[in-house]
Design a protein around this motif. Structure first.
Motif, mmCIF file in Angstrom:
data_model
loop_
_atom_site.group_PDB
_atom_site.id
_atom_site.type_symbol
_atom_site.label_atom_id
_atom_site.label_comp_id
_atom_site.label_asym_id
_atom_site.label_seq_id
_atom_site.Cartn_x
_atom_site.Cartn_y
_atom_site.Cartn_z
ATOM 1 N N THR A 116 18.035 0.428 5.607
ATOM 2 C CA THR A 116 17.051 -0.154 6.515
ATOM 3 C C THR A 116 17.532 -1.513 6.990
ATOM 4 O O THR A 116 18.377 -2.152 6.365
ATOM 5 C CB THR A 116 15.671 -0.320 5.838
ATOM 6 N N PHE A 117 16.956 -1.945 8.095
ATOM 7 C CA PHE A 117 17.302 -3.280 8.589
ATOM 8 C C PHE A 117 16.709 -4.348 7.675
ATOM 9 O O PHE A 117 17.399 -5.276 7.259
ATOM 10 C CB PHE A 117 16.803 -3.478 10.023
ATOM 11 N N ALA A 118 15.423 -4.220 7.348
ATOM 12 C CA ALA A 118 14.744 -5.253 6.569
ATOM 13 C C ALA A 118 14.102 -4.660 5.325
ATOM 14 O O ALA A 118 13.851 -3.458 5.247
ATOM 15 C CB ALA A 118 13.690 -5.960 7.423
ATOM 16 N N ARG A 119 13.829 -5.532 4.373
ATOM 17 C CA ARG A 119 13.234 -5.118 3.098
ATOM 18 C C ARG A 119 12.141 -6.102 2.709
ATOM 19 O O ARG A 119 12.371 -7.323 2.700
ATOM 20 C CB ARG A 119 14.325 -5.089 2.018
ATOM 21 N N VAL A 120 10.938 -5.575 2.428
ATOM 22 C CA VAL A 120 9.883 -6.380 1.827
ATOM 23 C C VAL A 120 10.201 -6.440 0.335
ATOM 24 O O VAL A 120 10.136 -5.427 -0.352
ATOM 25 C CB VAL A 120 8.497 -5.766 2.063
ATOM 26 N N LEU A 121 10.563 -7.604 -0.149
ATOM 27 C CA LEU A 121 11.015 -7.724 -1.524
ATOM 28 C C LEU A 121 9.851 -7.599 -2.506
ATOM 29 O O LEU A 121 8.710 -7.940 -2.180
ATOM 30 C CB LEU A 121 11.716 -9.064 -1.730
ATOM 31 N N PRO A 122 10.119 -7.080 -3.704
ATOM 32 C CA PRO A 122 9.067 -6.989 -4.723
ATOM 33 C C PRO A 122 8.402 -8.358 -4.928
ATOM 34 O O PRO A 122 9.071 -9.380 -5.024
ATOM 35 C CB PRO A 122 9.826 -6.551 -5.978
ATOM 36 N N GLY A 123 7.092 -8.348 -4.961
ATOM 37 C CA GLY A 123 6.340 -9.595 -5.065
ATOM 38 C C GLY A 123 5.872 -10.108 -3.725
ATOM 39 O O GLY A 123 4.931 -10.900 -3.649
ATOM 40 N N ASP A 124 6.501 -9.650 -2.620
ATOM 41 C CA ASP A 124 6.089 -10.080 -1.280
ATOM 42 C C ASP A 124 5.078 -9.128 -0.655
ATOM 43 O O ASP A 124 4.386 -9.487 0.292
ATOM 44 C CB ASP A 124 7.295 -10.184 -0.341
ATOM 45 N N PHE A 125 5.004 -7.877 -1.162
ATOM 46 C CA PHE A 125 4.112 -6.887 -0.565
ATOM 47 C C PHE A 125 2.665 -7.222 -0.882
ATOM 48 O O PHE A 125 2.298 -7.458 -2.030
ATOM 49 C CB PHE A 125 4.425 -5.482 -1.088
ATOM 50 N N ARG A 126 1.835 -7.214 0.163
ATOM 51 C CA ARG A 126 0.401 -7.405 0.009
ATOM 52 C C ARG A 126 -0.329 -6.357 0.831
ATOM 53 O O ARG A 126 -0.185 -6.312 2.058
ATOM 54 C CB ARG A 126 -0.014 -8.804 0.482
ATOM 55 N N ALA A 127 -1.102 -5.514 0.152
ATOM 56 C CA ALA A 127 -1.805 -4.438 0.844
ATOM 57 C C ALA A 127 -2.911 -4.961 1.746
ATOM 58 O O ALA A 127 -3.328 -4.270 2.673
ATOM 59 C CB ALA A 127 -2.410 -3.465 -0.180
ATOM 60 N N ASP A 128 -3.366 -6.215 1.514
ATOM 61 C CA ASP A 128 -4.466 -6.741 2.316
ATOM 62 C C ASP A 128 -4.003 -7.313 3.648
ATOM 63 O O ASP A 128 -4.817 -7.676 4.497
ATOM 64 C CB ASP A 128 -5.238 -7.806 1.534
ATOM 65 N N VAL A 138 22.574 9.706 5.005
ATOM 66 C CA VAL A 138 22.035 8.349 5.032
ATOM 67 C C VAL A 138 20.775 8.375 5.879
ATOM 68 O O VAL A 138 20.815 8.706 7.067
ATOM 69 C CB VAL A 138 23.050 7.335 5.598
ATOM 70 N N LEU A 139 19.651 8.065 5.255
ATOM 71 C CA LEU A 139 18.344 8.046 5.911
ATOM 72 C C LEU A 139 18.075 6.625 6.393
ATOM 73 O O LEU A 139 18.117 5.680 5.604
ATOM 74 C CB LEU A 139 17.274 8.497 4.915
ATOM 75 N N VAL A 140 17.785 6.473 7.688
ATOM 76 C CA VAL A 140 17.647 5.147 8.304
ATOM 77 C C VAL A 140 16.200 4.897 8.719
ATOM 78 O O VAL A 140 15.564 5.750 9.334
ATOM 79 C CB VAL A 140 18.589 5.007 9.517
ATOM 80 N N ASP A 141 15.703 3.709 8.378
ATOM 81 C CA ASP A 141 14.388 3.255 8.831
ATOM 82 C C ASP A 141 14.495 1.780 9.183
ATOM 83 O O ASP A 141 15.503 1.136 8.873
ATOM 84 C CB ASP A 141 13.338 3.490 7.740
ATOM 85 N N ASP A 142 13.446 1.243 9.823
ATOM 86 C CA ASP A 142 13.503 -0.160 10.215
ATOM 87 C C ASP A 142 13.184 -1.097 9.052
ATOM 88 O O ASP A 142 13.879 -2.083 8.827
ATOM 89 C CB ASP A 142 12.606 -0.441 11.424
ATOM 90 N N VAL A 143 12.109 -0.775 8.286
ATOM 91 C CA VAL A 143 11.684 -1.654 7.193
ATOM 92 C C VAL A 143 11.395 -0.820 5.953
ATOM 93 O O VAL A 143 10.721 0.208 6.025
ATOM 94 C CB VAL A 143 10.423 -2.456 7.571
ATOM 95 N N TYR A 144 11.884 -1.279 4.813
ATOM 96 C CA TYR A 144 11.532 -0.721 3.515
ATOM 97 C C TYR A 144 10.416 -1.604 2.963
ATOM 98 O O TYR A 144 10.632 -2.779 2.682
ATOM 99 C CB TYR A 144 12.758 -0.737 2.593
ATOM 100 N N THR A 145 9.217 -1.021 2.825
ATOM 101 C CA THR A 145 8.081 -1.795 2.318
ATOM 102 C C THR A 145 7.853 -1.449 0.851
ATOM 103 O O THR A 145 8.353 -2.126 -0.039
ATOM 104 C CB THR A 145 6.827 -1.528 3.164
ATOM 105 N N THR A 146 7.149 -0.369 0.556
ATOM 106 C CA THR A 146 7.011 0.088 -0.827
ATOM 107 C C THR A 146 7.967 1.222 -1.136
ATOM 108 O O THR A 146 8.113 1.606 -2.303
ATOM 109 C CB THR A 146 5.584 0.587 -1.093
#
Length: 247
Positions: free
Chosen positions: A230-242, A199-207
């Protein structure tokens, strides 16, 4: 010091906003209402929630179009608001006291994968960033998760061999290129990885670029299966590279 004396001198405060609460490790009603826990129905691979129950075998478009190197990804909460404050408090304000409480929510999210796990491994920091920050937030979470789940914790199983750019402001393809070739399993730890469920653990899953790169390395080292928690997840549609704010 007795319990009542501790409560007088050090009253419990909300993990999200520091207002007074009745029990340590809890959120006030306002913060609790703004926290989105990720629940079924979800994609069995990516762990992203569906608005409708499409059945246990229905995959998300992301999982079909670009199958990940890991078996399953699970996250406790959606990234934003209170969850964002918790992550940034742990990561940038030395709030390592948050990790055990965040790990309890991760334990719930990992209810499918942790009982099958042999090892818990954190996503590592490069040594230069570790020395400047003094701790690895992913390792703090992974240690707490492993302890709660009674699974072996192996922080040295994965090493970041080069210092990558901060992922903030990078597009998804740039994030993938940034972490490509950044991880390695040291030869001394390959026997401990071989044929094991990790099990690989990180704080946030972004992309997913970072955990995908780390998962590939673990699989090449002989891991039987890699799951991501991961603790948190940036859901598809919420990610913004800017967005220039750190995650």
């Amino acid at each position: 010091m007795s319990g009542w004396m501790q409560r007088i001198l050090f009253p419990p405060v909300c993990l999200g906003c520091s207002s007074l609460v009745t029990e340590p490790g809890t959120l006030c009603a306002s913060c609790w209402g703004r926290l989105r826990f990720l629940e079924r129905p979800w994609c069995p691979v990516m762990g992203t929630p569906f608005s409708l129950d499409l059945g246990d075998s229905m995959l998300s478009a992301e999982a079909i179009a670009s199958p990940p190197p890991f078996a399953r990804a699970r996250s406790a909460v959606a990234y934003g608001g209170v969850a964002r404050r918790l992550v940034q408090g742990l990561k940038f304000r030395d709030r390592t006291d948050l990790a055990p409480w965040m790990a309890r929510w991760m334990l719930r999210a990992g209810g499918e994968i942790l009982p099958e796990a042999d090892l818990v491994v954190p996503v590592p920091l490069h040594r230069s960033r570790f020395f400047s920050r003094r701790f690895n937030q992913s390792a703090e979470l992974a240690r707490a998760v492993a302890r709660l789940a009674c699974v072996d914790y192996m922080p040295e199983a994965l090493v970041r061999t080069r210092r990558t750019r901060q992922q903030v402001g990078l597009r998804a393809s740039e994030r993938e290129a940034n972490v490509r070739g950044a991880f390695v399993v040291p030869d001394a730890h390959r026997p401990a990885i071989r044929a094991r469920r990790v099990v690989l653990v990180d704080d946030v899953y972004t992309t997913g670029a970072t955990v995908a790169a780390a998962s590939r390395v673990l699989k090449r080292a002989g891991a039987r299966e890699v799951d991501v928690l991961t603790f948190a997840r940036v859901l598809p549609g919420d990610f913004r590279a800017d967005l220039q704010e750190p995650i």
